[in-house]
Design an enzyme around this catalytic site. Structure first.
Site, PDB file in Angstrom:
ATOM      1  N   CYS A  17       0.612  -0.807   0.339  1.00 43.26           N
ATOM      2  CA  CYS A  17       0.357  -0.644  -0.094  1.00 43.26           C
ATOM      3  C   CYS A  17       0.599   1.296  -0.178  1.00 43.26           C
ATOM      4  O   CYS A  17       1.829   1.674  -0.830  1.00 43.26           O
ATOM      5  CB  CYS A  17      -1.195   0.038   1.548  1.00 43.26           C
ATOM      6  N   HIS A  75      -3.604  -4.863  -0.819  1.00 43.46           N
ATOM      7  CA  HIS A  75      -3.342  -5.135   0.868  1.00 43.46           C
ATOM      8  C   HIS A  75      -3.364  -7.101   1.068  1.00 43.46           C
ATOM      9  O   HIS A  75      -4.859  -7.155   1.049  1.00 43.46           O
ATOM     10  CB  HIS A  75      -3.914  -4.430   1.260  1.00 43.46           C
ATOM     11  N   GLU A 125      -2.469  -8.844   2.872  1.00 40.73           N
ATOM     12  CA  GLU A 125      -3.046  -9.387   4.483  1.00 40.73           C
ATOM     13  C   GLU A 125      -4.389  -8.955   4.843  1.00 40.73           C
ATOM     14  O   GLU A 125      -5.235 -10.135   5.410  1.00 40.73           O
ATOM     15  CB  GLU A 125      -2.315  -9.289   5.735  1.00 40.73           C
TER      16      GLU A 125
END
Length: 208
Positions: A79, A183, A185
């Site tokens: 990011c 992202h 994650e």
């Protein structure tokens, strides 16, 4: 060991948790010595470009990040961690980024009913294979939260793109350096697979 860089402006806990779910040996690091002793490193980030660069400089980690990338060990920006690797951003005029890669961070133009910030799932058009994208489908879906996007100067480093009113350079790769605007994650199984692939590169650098 994978170092998750803590410079006071990152989504590091969610990144650390995702690697932990995968059984990876990770450590949140706050100083140069800890970073330079790692086998791989992740630069997460949320917030404003200029403020985050200020935090990086105050942390004393700028030189260590450059040295780590120069060492050839796997490095992943996430990011804002992607944006900081480049030269400048329209979000913070006059505030240089790390300048490790060439390109500019631009504001996503409003219009056509698009909401800014861009928050949600988009498919990627992969322009490279292997690396982070090993064993992924042709157009994987990933999760974005951002108002600014990368326009890379060198198209050859762009590893994935997406569309949101404009063509967004959503990920880059330059040797051992990987960075993504989205992202992983927060991108479900697809994102976890990317992090697993990164961990595999840390374990075996020949997979980079």
């Amino acid at each position: 060991m994978i170092a998750v860089i803590d410079y006071g402006a990152g989504n590091l806990r969610s990144v650390e948790k995702a690697f932990g779910f995968l059984g990876c040996d990770t450590k949140v690091v706050t100083d140069a010595q800890e970073l330079l002793s790692a086998d791989g490193a992740v630069l997460p980030g949320v917030g404003a470009f200029g403020d985050s660069m200020d935090c990086l400089e105050r942390s004393g980690l700028v030189g260590a990040i450059r040295e780590f990338i120069g060492s050839g060990r796997p490095f992943l920006g996430i990011c804002l961690g992607l944006q900081l690797l480049f030269e400048e951003s329209e979000e913070s005029p006059g505030r240089p980024g790390l300048g490790i890669l060439k390109g500019k961070i631009r504001r996503i133009p409003a219009g056509d009913g698009l909401k800014i910030p861009h928050m949600g799932w988009n498919s990627l058009e992969l322009r490279q294979s292997g690396g982070l994208y090993r064993d992924l489908p042709e157009h994987p879906y990933v999760y974005f939260v951002h108002s600014y996007y990368l326009h890379a100067e060198d198209p050859a480093i762009v590893s994935a793109q997406t569309q949101y009113g404009v063509t967004i350079d959503a990920a880059v790769r330059s040797g051992n350096l990987h960075a993504v605007q989205f992202h992983p994650e927060k991108s479900g199984r697809t994102g976890l697979k990317m992090l697993e692939n990164f961990a595999a590169m840390v374990k075996d650098p020949s997979r980079v």
